[in-house]
Design an enzyme around this catalytic site. Sequence first.
Site, PDB file in Angstrom:
ATOM      1  N   LYS A  15      -9.364  -6.983  -8.762  1.00  0.00           N
ATOM      2  CA  LYS A  15      -8.142  -7.335  -9.466  1.00  0.00           C
ATOM      3  C   LYS A  15      -8.407  -8.493 -10.440  1.00  0.00           C
ATOM      4  CE  LYS A  15      -5.496  -7.073  -5.348  1.00  0.00           C
ATOM      5  NZ  LYS A  15      -4.216  -6.958  -4.590  1.00  0.00           N
ATOM      6  N   TYR A  55       1.225   0.656  -7.686  1.00  0.00           N
ATOM      7  CA  TYR A  55       1.862  -0.002  -6.534  1.00  0.00           C
ATOM      8  C   TYR A  55       3.268   0.546  -6.246  1.00  0.00           C
ATOM      9  CZ  TYR A  55      -1.828  -3.456  -5.766  1.00  0.00           C
ATOM     10  OH  TYR A  55      -3.015  -4.073  -5.442  1.00  0.00           O
ATOM     11  N   ASN A 128      -5.627 -11.657  -3.762  1.00  0.00           N
ATOM     12  CA  ASN A 128      -6.672 -11.441  -2.753  1.00  0.00           C
ATOM     13  C   ASN A 128      -7.861 -10.646  -3.297  1.00  0.00           C
ATOM     14  OD1 ASN A 128      -5.450  -8.997  -2.914  1.00  0.00           O
ATOM     15  ND2 ASN A 128      -4.554  -9.025  -0.863  1.00  0.00           N
ATOM     16  N   HIS A 131      -8.541  -4.513  -4.395  1.00  0.00           N
ATOM     17  CA  HIS A 131      -7.731  -3.435  -3.810  1.00  0.00           C
ATOM     18  C   HIS A 131      -8.666  -2.363  -3.289  1.00  0.00           C
ATOM     19  CE1 HIS A 131      -4.896  -0.130  -3.383  1.00  0.00           C
ATOM     20  NE2 HIS A 131      -5.832   0.605  -3.948  1.00  0.00           N
TER      21      HIS A 131
END
Length: 164
Positions: A15, A55, A128, A131
């Site tokens: 990401k 998403y 984070n 993905h």
Amino acid sequence: MKESTTWERTFVMIKPDGVKRALVGTILSRFERAGLTLVGMKLVSVDKEKAETHYEGHRGKAFFDPLVRLLTSGPVVALAFEGAHAISVVRKIVGATEPKEAAPGSIRGDFCHMSYPRSKERLGVIPNLIHASDSPESAEWELNLWFSDSEYVDPYERSDSDFM
Ligand code: IDP
Ligand code: MG
């Protein structure tokens, strides 16, 4: 893809926070050293519509808009990996969604430590780094969203494939 009951192809994406923190090489090496075979790779800028589609399952949640903002805030690296049990193996290497709780040795556990409460004080979403598809169904759907057939390389074997 190989005829096999264990062989899988999965979708992985570094990401924008991972790209901006210059962790692309480091993250790629985690998958390479675990024996996964890279079959597709591209650096792309993501528009709002594509981020929302990716998403879609999270639409309506408090972190949805911040998540879309994060995904469109810089380039991402879209990756396709193959390997025995690749979907669950990749998720293990990636680690738990909340970096604060992600195991040391996982990508999220080693390179970030954001918690859900802290994310509310910052971006409104957990950055984070990465993905990864979480099931055979999502892998197929996400690979079709991000890659066309012509973007995969011709089949090849890693030189160490007997040990993987
Ligand atoms: P995953 O990336 O581990 O599969 P998902 O539940 O699919 O986790 O959520 C997608 C992304 O949305 C996460 O990677 C994270 O960036 C963000 N996210 C998920 N749950 C929360 C939350 O409760 N607060 C803030 N961000 C979240
Ligand atoms: Mg997910």
